[in-house]
Design a protein around this motif. Structure first.
Motif, PDB file in Angstrom:
ATOM      1  N   SER A   6       0.827  -1.209   0.000  1.00 18.66           N
ATOM      2  CA  SER A   6       0.000   0.000   0.000  1.00 18.66           C
ATOM      3  C   SER A   6       0.858   1.255   0.000  1.00 18.66           C
ATOM      4  CB  SER A   6      -0.933   0.022   1.208  1.00 18.66           C
ATOM      5  OG  SER A   6      -1.891  -0.995   1.109  1.00 18.66           O
ATOM      6  N   SER A   7       1.913   1.241   0.776  1.00 20.33           N
ATOM      7  CA  SER A   7       2.815   2.398   0.824  1.00 20.33           C
ATOM      8  C   SER A   7       3.512   2.612  -0.515  1.00 20.33           C
ATOM      9  CB  SER A   7       3.863   2.217   1.917  1.00 20.33           C
ATOM     10  OG  SER A   7       3.243   2.226   3.178  1.00 20.33           O
ATOM     11  N   ALA A   8       3.888   1.517  -1.162  1.00 18.65           N
ATOM     12  CA  ALA A   8       4.523   1.623  -2.481  1.00 18.65           C
ATOM     13  C   ALA A   8       3.543   2.188  -3.502  1.00 18.65           C
ATOM     14  CB  ALA A   8       5.035   0.258  -2.933  1.00 18.65           C
ATOM     15  N   ARG A   9       2.290   1.718  -3.447  1.00 11.84           N
ATOM     16  CA  ARG A   9       1.266   2.255  -4.353  1.00 11.84           C
ATOM     17  C   ARG A   9       1.067   3.741  -4.107  1.00 11.84           C
ATOM     18  NH1 ARG A   9      -2.045  -2.494  -3.657  1.00 11.84           N
ATOM     19  NH2 ARG A   9      -3.021  -1.412  -1.915  1.00 11.84           N
ATOM     20  N   LEU A  10       1.016   4.119  -2.845  1.00  7.97           N
ATOM     21  CA  LEU A  10       0.830   5.526  -2.492  1.00  7.97           C
ATOM     22  C   LEU A  10       2.011   6.367  -2.989  1.00  7.97           C
ATOM     23  CD1 LEU A  10      -1.093   7.460  -1.104  1.00  7.97           C
ATOM     24  CD2 LEU A  10       0.060   6.979   1.045  1.00  7.97           C
ATOM     25  N   THR A  11       3.201   5.853  -2.862  1.00  9.98           N
ATOM     26  CA  THR A  11       4.387   6.556  -3.361  1.00  9.98           C
ATOM     27  C   THR A  11       4.314   6.733  -4.873  1.00  9.98           C
ATOM     28  OG1 THR A  11       5.747   5.734  -1.550  1.00  9.98           O
ATOM     29  CG2 THR A  11       6.911   6.458  -3.537  1.00  9.98           C
TER      30      THR A  11
END
Length: 110
Positions: A13-18
């Motif tokens: 999720s954090s990678a997608r958000l980035t």
């Protein structure tokens, strides 16, 4: 096992958000450039109108309309990305809240 899964989900999720933030930054720069192009096209059209160059006015009007349409597409893409960022943040927060609630032994009913 559950904890490792949650960590993995958070990383994804954090990678997608980035990635979404990177797309947003690119679209923000593209939006600024498209806005500048629309302003420049408008200025050229105004200049041609003042100069009485009818043929150039017709051409520049068409180009200004194309620039405006492209600008609208960029704005729509930017709005879509901003919406996706908000959704991704919300999903992360909800997952963290649910995980914290389970760890605290709360039923979720207040």
């Amino acid at each position: 096992m559950g904890s490792a899964l949650h960590v993995a989900e958070f990383i994804v999720s954090s990678a997608r958000l980035t990635e979404l933030h990177e797309c947003s930054a690119l679209l923000r720069r593209t939006r600024a450039r498209a806005e500048q192009i629309v302003r420049e096209a408008g200025a050229l059209l105004a200049e041609a109108e003042l100069g009485g160059d009818a043929e150039r006015v017709v051409t520049l009007r068409a180009e200004l309309e194309q620039a405006r349409q492209a600008y609208c597409k960029v704005l729509n893409a930017y709005a879509t990305i901003c919406g996706r960022i908000a959704e991704e943040r919300q999903a992360i927060l909800e997952a963290q809240f649910a995980r914290n609630t389970r760890h605290q032994g709360l039923s979720g009913v207040a």
